[in-house]
Design a protein around this motif. Structure first.
Motif, short mmCIF file in Angstrom:
data_model
loop_
_atom_site.label_atom_id
_atom_site.label_comp_id
_atom_site.label_asym_id
_atom_site.label_seq_id
_atom_site.Cartn_x
_atom_site.Cartn_y
_atom_site.Cartn_z
N GLN A 44 -4.34 0.05 -3.39
CA GLN A 44 -4.03 1.33 -2.68
C GLN A 44 -5.46 2.09 -2.93
O GLN A 44 -5.85 2.72 -1.80
CB GLN A 44 -2.83 2.02 -3.22
CG GLN A 44 -2.60 3.28 -2.42
CD GLN A 44 -1.29 4.08 -2.91
OE1 GLN A 44 -1.02 3.77 -3.90
NE2 GLN A 44 -1.22 5.04 -2.43
N ASP A 45 -5.74 2.11 -4.17
CA ASP A 45 -7.31 2.93 -4.28
C ASP A 45 -8.36 2.50 -3.66
O ASP A 45 -9.12 3.19 -2.89
CB ASP A 45 -7.36 2.92 -6.03
CG ASP A 45 -7.87 4.32 -6.44
OD1 ASP A 45 -7.56 5.48 -5.96
OD2 ASP A 45 -8.74 4.22 -7.36
N GLU A 47 -8.28 0.74 -0.91
CA GLU A 47 -7.98 0.96 0.63
C GLU A 47 -8.41 2.44 0.99
O GLU A 47 -9.01 2.84 2.00
CB GLU A 47 -6.88 0.67 0.96
CG GLU A 47 -6.37 -0.85 1.23
CD GLU A 47 -5.03 -1.28 1.41
OE1 GLU A 47 -4.14 -0.35 1.27
OE2 GLU A 47 -4.92 -2.50 1.69
N GLN A 48 -8.16 3.55 0.19
CA GLN A 48 -8.13 4.73 0.33
C GLN A 48 -9.93 5.06 0.04
O GLN A 48 -10.29 5.75 1.02
CB GLN A 48 -7.58 5.58 -0.80
CG GLN A 48 -8.04 7.11 -0.75
CD GLN A 48 -7.13 7.89 -1.79
OE1 GLN A 48 -6.38 7.18 -2.63
NE2 GLN A 48 -7.46 9.20 -1.85
N GLY A 49 -10.51 4.30 -0.59
CA GLY A 49 -12.10 4.38 -0.70
C GLY A 49 -12.69 3.88 0.49
O GLY A 49 -13.71 4.64 0.95
N ALA A 51 -11.27 3.63 3.52
CA ALA A 51 -11.00 4.88 4.60
C ALA A 51 -12.01 5.99 4.73
O ALA A 51 -12.43 6.46 5.55
CB ALA A 51 -9.53 5.00 4.44
N GLU A 52 -12.10 6.43 3.35
CA GLU A 52 -13.08 7.58 3.35
C GLU A 52 -14.48 7.05 3.76
O GLU A 52 -15.19 7.89 4.31
CB GLU A 52 -13.07 8.03 1.60
CG GLU A 52 -11.69 8.78 1.46
CD GLU A 52 -11.68 8.96 -0.23
OE1 GLU A 52 -12.66 8.72 -0.80
OE2 GLU A 52 -10.57 9.60 -0.61
#
Length: 73
Positions: A44-45, A47-49, A51-52
């Motif tokens: 999840q971390d 994927e968030q990075g 996306a950013e």
């Protein structure tokens, strides 16, 4: 699900079942739950990075330099 364990791990598991009174299945479920939770958090971390980064949200050169200057790197 069937899992083949190395002999040393199978022995450790057997000792643990005897010491705790828990079944092999209960111990395996607890271990898998912890592992999946840990891996899911990391994924999840990441994927968030990504996306950013896809949105162009990057630290500026001055922000990066300030961070490394603060921590002596």
């Amino acid at each position: 699900m069937t899992v083949r364990l190395p002999a040393d791990l199978a022995g450790q598991l057997e000792k643990l079942t005897q010491a705790t009174g828990r079944t092999k299945s209960a111990i395996a479920v607890a271990a898998l739950r912890d592992y999946v939770e840990a891996e899911s958090w990391q994924i999840q971390d990441i994927e968030q990075g990504v996306a950013e980064a896809d949105r162009g949200e990057f630290a500026s050169d001055s922000e990066v330099n300030a961070f490394f200057a603060k921590y002596g790197a």
